[in-house]
Write an enzyme that holds these catalytic residues in place. Structure first.
Site, PDB file in Angstrom:
ATOM      1  N   LYS A  26      48.358  22.996  41.896  1.00 14.31           N
ATOM      2  CA  LYS A  26      48.094  24.422  41.665  1.00 14.31           C
ATOM      3  C   LYS A  26      49.006  25.259  42.537  1.00 14.31           C
ATOM      4  O   LYS A  26      49.496  24.823  43.592  1.00 14.31           O
ATOM      5  CB  LYS A  26      46.624  24.764  41.928  1.00 14.31           C
ATOM      6  CG  LYS A  26      46.167  24.646  43.391  1.00 14.31           C
ATOM      7  CD  LYS A  26      46.241  25.941  44.162  1.00 14.31           C
ATOM      8  CE  LYS A  26      45.789  25.756  45.610  1.00 14.31           C
ATOM      9  NZ  LYS A  26      46.005  26.919  46.455  1.00 14.31           N
TER      10      LYS A  26
ATOM     11  N   PRO B 231      53.736  16.419  46.139  1.00 14.07           N
ATOM     12  CA  PRO B 231      54.024  16.174  47.555  1.00 14.07           C
ATOM     13  C   PRO B 231      52.755  16.284  48.406  1.00 14.07           C
ATOM     14  O   PRO B 231      51.853  17.072  48.112  1.00 14.07           O
ATOM     15  CB  PRO B 231      55.013  17.291  47.912  1.00 14.07           C
ATOM     16  CG  PRO B 231      55.593  17.723  46.619  1.00 14.07           C
ATOM     17  CD  PRO B 231      54.517  17.540  45.595  1.00 14.07           C
TER      18      PRO B 231
ATOM     19  N   GLY C  94      50.666  17.299  51.731  1.00 15.60           N
ATOM     20  CA  GLY C  94      50.744  18.370  52.715  1.00 15.60           C
ATOM     21  C   GLY C  94      51.548  19.551  52.232  1.00 15.60           C
ATOM     22  O   GLY C  94      52.167  20.261  53.017  1.00 15.60           O
TER      23      GLY C  94
ATOM     24  N   GLY D  54      50.299  22.163  50.273  1.00 17.03           N
ATOM     25  CA  GLY D  54      49.540  23.374  49.976  1.00 17.03           C
ATOM     26  C   GLY D  54      49.369  23.616  48.497  1.00 17.03           C
ATOM     27  O   GLY D  54      49.112  24.738  48.067  1.00 17.03           O
TER      28      GLY D  54
ATOM     29  N   ALA E 281      47.177  21.654  46.532  1.00 18.27           N
ATOM     30  CA  ALA E 281      45.892  21.052  46.132  1.00 18.27           C
ATOM     31  C   ALA E 281      46.034  19.635  45.594  1.00 18.27           C
ATOM     32  O   ALA E 281      45.240  19.205  44.758  1.00 18.27           O
ATOM     33  CB  ALA E 281      45.167  21.940  45.109  1.00 18.27           C
ATOM     34  N   GLY E 282      47.014  18.872  46.110  1.00 19.89           N
ATOM     35  CA  GLY E 282      47.143  17.490  45.678  1.00 19.89           C
ATOM     36  C   GLY E 282      45.919  16.663  46.021  1.00 19.89           C
ATOM     37  O   GLY E 282      45.398  15.919  45.184  1.00 19.89           O
ATOM     38  N   GLY E 283      45.434  16.779  47.247  1.00 25.61           N
ATOM     39  CA  GLY E 283      44.234  16.042  47.644  1.00 25.61           C
ATOM     40  C   GLY E 283      43.004  16.502  46.895  1.00 25.61           C
ATOM     41  O   GLY E 283      42.171  15.691  46.469  1.00 25.61           O
ATOM     42  N   SER E 284      42.871  17.803  46.713  1.00 25.48           N
ATOM     43  CA  SER E 284      41.722  18.348  45.977  1.00 25.48           C
ATOM     44  C   SER E 284      41.750  17.893  44.528  1.00 25.48           C
ATOM     45  O   SER E 284      40.713  17.577  43.936  1.00 25.48           O
ATOM     46  CB  SER E 284      41.724  19.877  46.050  1.00 25.48           C
ATOM     47  OG  SER E 284      41.528  20.320  47.375  1.00 25.48           O
TER      48      SER E 284
ATOM     49  N   ASP F 175      39.278  24.047  47.114  1.00 25.40           N
ATOM     50  CA  ASP F 175      40.146  23.941  45.940  1.00 25.40           C
ATOM     51  C   ASP F 175      39.641  22.948  44.898  1.00 25.40           C
ATOM     52  O   ASP F 175      40.183  22.898  43.783  1.00 25.40           O
ATOM     53  CB  ASP F 175      41.562  23.533  46.365  1.00 25.40           C
ATOM     54  CG  ASP F 175      42.360  24.690  46.941  1.00 25.40           C
ATOM     55  OD1 ASP F 175      42.047  25.853  46.615  1.00 25.40           O
ATOM     56  OD2 ASP F 175      43.299  24.435  47.725  1.00 25.40           O
TER      57      ASP F 175
END
Length: 341
Positions: free
Chosen positions: A15, A111, A113, A115, A117-120, A153
């Site tokens: 996002k 990527p 870290g 910002g 929302a990859g982890g979310s 997120d």
């Protein structure tokens, strides 16, 4: 009710924040935000292999360019999402199917870290996959409510599209853009070895001696509505030229003085012909907006050639490399790609 092994494949998009306004602290100590968020076609693909077992287990594996920094421990948001789902109020007959063996393979493209929302998005994918395994006991809106416990997120990563986020960013409002949805084309730039800690970003913003919010800044352009509402209204109507006038991010005032390379990326995008360019979230990813995919591909190419040319002329060693991604806006969040029993 007997369950067999299932393989569920999920796409989890990244996002960007077209607007991000910081509006002070809430009673719980979190910052109140107003943001216009958008899912994009840059995405991870997660394959969940789920089967009944004697002992519960969650195993992670990963491949892709950012894989070396991907955490494989039980603290990964994917594992937290799995545990949260299994501890929710499932139908007793279905809940009795536990324990489960869950293997998750992540094809990582977003990527780490960044910002974006990859982890979310990965956590959202886990909730969606488990819901599919149990024959969808929860609506997507219920999953989004569940996701609030994992991060601000996660609800948006489940619902996706173009939405306004209020509160911590997890109180979501659709802008009703489905009928007039027109894809925008973006180039995302992520300094490969740079990350901006979110807690530090908020603290630094709070300590800035003088900052001007996005809505305040856009009044100088004759726009009396608040910036996020104006951008949402114009995007919903398909009026891109007006919408991008108010794209922006309050964090830039606090972060750019400390990370001048991020400001340089934004400036280069604009010099190379982007319609607009801003940082997303608390950084460090910077996005540029283009009208067509051809323009986005050209912007990426011109950016790379410009950096190479300057490096050659100066005979200097290249600084932190910047990874560039061409993508487009999408009207969906995490979604099931395949389900095999």
């Amino acid at each position: 009710m007997k369950m067999t092994e299932k393989v569920v494949k999920v796409e989890a998009p990244a996002k960007v924040n077209f607007t991000l306004e910081l509006l002070g602290l809430m009673e719980d100590g979190y910052h109140r935000v107003k943001t216009l968020m958008q899912t994009v076609s840059l995405s991870d693909t997660l394959t969940f292999k789920i089967s009944p077992a004697r002992e519960p287990s969650i195993e992670l594996s990963v491949e892709g360019k950012p894989a070396s920094d991907f955490p494989l421990s039980q603290d990964n948001l994917i594992c937290k999402a799995v545990r949260l789902f299994l501890s929710s109020n499932l139908d007793p007959e279905k809940a009795a199917l536990n324990p489960l063996k869950i293997s998750v393979h992540v094809e990582k493209r977003i990527p780490i870290g960044a910002g974006t929302a990859g982890g979310s998005g990965n956590a959202a994918a886990a909730l969606l996959a488990l819901n599919e395994y149990f024959d969808r006991p929860f609506t997507r809106e219920s999953l989004a409510e569940m996701g609030k416990k994992l991060g601000a997120d996660v609800p948006f990563s489940l619902l996706g599209g173009t939405m306004v986020g209020l509160g911590r960013g997890d109180e979501l409002q659709s802008i009703g853009a489905e009928e007039n949805f027109r894809p925008l084309y973006l180039v995302l730039a992520k300094s490969r070895n740079l990350s901006v800690p979110t807690v530090w970003a908020y603290k630094t913003y709070d300590e800035c001696p003088e900052v001007f919010g996005l809505s305040e800044r856009t009044k100088d352009r004759g726009i009396t509505d608040d910036a996020t509402a104006y951008a949402a209204e114009k995007l919903a109507a398909g009026e891109l030229t007006d919408a991008i006038k108010v794209f922006g991010n309050d964090f830039e005032q606090a972060i750019f003085p400390h990370y001048k390379e991020l400001k340089a990326i934004k400036q280069r995008f604009m010099q190379e012909g982007a319609l607009t360019s801003h940082m997303t979230g608390s950084g460090p990813t910077v996005y540029a907006v283009c009208r067509t995919q051809e323009e986005a591909e050209k912007l990426k190419r011109d950016y790379e050639e410009g950096v190479l040319r300057e490096t050659t002329i100066s005979c200097a060693a290249k600084s932190d490399p910047v990874d560039l991604f061409v993508c487009m806006t999408t009207p969906h969040g995490a979604r099931i790609l395949d389900n095999e029993s």
